[in-house]
Design a protein around this motif. Structure first.
Motif, short mmCIF file in Angstrom:
data_model
loop_
_atom_site.label_atom_id
_atom_site.label_comp_id
_atom_site.label_asym_id
_atom_site.label_seq_id
_atom_site.Cartn_x
_atom_site.Cartn_y
_atom_site.Cartn_z
N GLU A 20 0.82 -1.21 0.00
CA GLU A 20 0.00 0.00 0.00
C GLU A 20 0.86 1.26 0.00
O GLU A 20 0.56 2.24 -0.71
CB GLU A 20 -0.92 0.01 1.22
N LEU A 21 1.95 1.24 0.76
CA LEU A 21 2.84 2.40 0.80
C LEU A 21 3.50 2.61 -0.55
O LEU A 21 3.64 3.74 -1.03
CB LEU A 21 3.89 2.24 1.90
N LYS A 22 3.89 1.53 -1.21
CA LYS A 22 4.48 1.65 -2.56
C LYS A 22 3.48 2.27 -3.53
O LYS A 22 3.85 3.10 -4.36
CB LYS A 22 4.91 0.27 -3.08
N GLN A 23 2.22 1.88 -3.43
CA GLN A 23 1.19 2.47 -4.29
C GLN A 23 1.03 3.96 -4.02
O GLN A 23 0.90 4.77 -4.94
CB GLN A 23 -0.15 1.76 -4.09
N ARG A 24 1.04 4.33 -2.75
CA ARG A 24 0.90 5.75 -2.39
C ARG A 24 2.11 6.56 -2.88
O ARG A 24 1.96 7.69 -3.35
CB ARG A 24 0.71 5.91 -0.88
N ILE A 25 3.30 5.98 -2.76
CA ILE A 25 4.50 6.65 -3.25
C ILE A 25 4.42 6.84 -4.75
O ILE A 25 4.72 7.92 -5.28
CB ILE A 25 5.77 5.86 -2.85
N SER A 26 3.98 5.82 -5.45
CA SER A 26 3.84 5.90 -6.90
C SER A 26 2.84 6.99 -7.29
O SER A 26 3.10 7.79 -8.20
CB SER A 26 3.40 4.55 -7.46
N SER A 27 1.72 7.03 -6.60
CA SER A 27 0.71 8.05 -6.88
C SER A 27 1.24 9.46 -6.61
O SER A 27 0.99 10.39 -7.38
CB SER A 27 -0.55 7.81 -6.03
N LEU A 28 1.98 9.60 -5.52
CA LEU A 28 2.54 10.91 -5.18
C LEU A 28 3.57 11.33 -6.24
O LEU A 28 3.60 12.50 -6.65
CB LEU A 28 3.19 10.88 -3.80
N LYS A 29 4.38 10.40 -6.70
CA LYS A 29 5.37 10.72 -7.74
C LYS A 29 4.67 11.17 -9.03
O LYS A 29 5.10 12.13 -9.67
CB LYS A 29 6.26 9.52 -8.02
N GLU A 30 3.60 10.48 -9.38
CA GLU A 30 2.84 10.88 -10.57
C GLU A 30 2.25 12.28 -10.38
O GLU A 30 2.29 13.11 -11.30
CB GLU A 30 1.74 9.87 -10.86
N ARG A 31 1.70 12.53 -9.22
CA ARG A 31 1.12 13.84 -8.93
C ARG A 31 2.18 14.94 -8.98
O ARG A 31 1.96 16.01 -9.52
CB ARG A 31 0.43 13.82 -7.56
#
Length: 109
Positions: A20-31
């Motif tokens: 879940e943290l990896k997904q959130r990091i990925s989303s933040l990087k995209e943002r």
């Protein structure tokens, strides 16, 4: 027997949290990439991303300790470590922000 089952459940829970943290990091990087392309400042997001990456490293270390991997007590990944193999965006984002700031205020550069 119950102790072993509890350890397995803890490991599964930790794996879910890491995912879940990896997904959130990925989303933040995209943002952040979107914000940078639209010339918005990403300083606060960079701080958040750095903190999230530190937590991810710590969770990976905890996982190693739970698995009792020999020598894992002294292992601490380097600050630029990306377990998913991606490039750390913080230096790139800071460079972009500095470039934009110089364009806005040429006297300060």
């Amino acid at each position: 027997m119950a102790g072993k089952l509890s350890e397995q459940i803890d490991l599964i829970t930790l794996d879910c949290q890491i995912g879940e943290l990896k997904q959130r990091i990925s989303s933040l990087k995209e943002r952040m990439a979107t914000m940078t392309s639209q010339r918005y400042e990403t300083r606060n997001q960079s701080v958040l991303l750095g903190t999230m990456q530190e937590v991810l490293r710590d969770l990976h270390l905890l996982r190693l300790e739970m698995l009792a991997v020999p020598g894992s007590e002294d292992v601490y990944p380097a600050p630029g470590f990306q377990p998913d193999g991606r490039i750390d965006m913080i230096p790139a984002a800071r460079l972009q922000e500095a470039h934009l700031a110089a364009r806005r205020d040429p006297v300060a550069a």
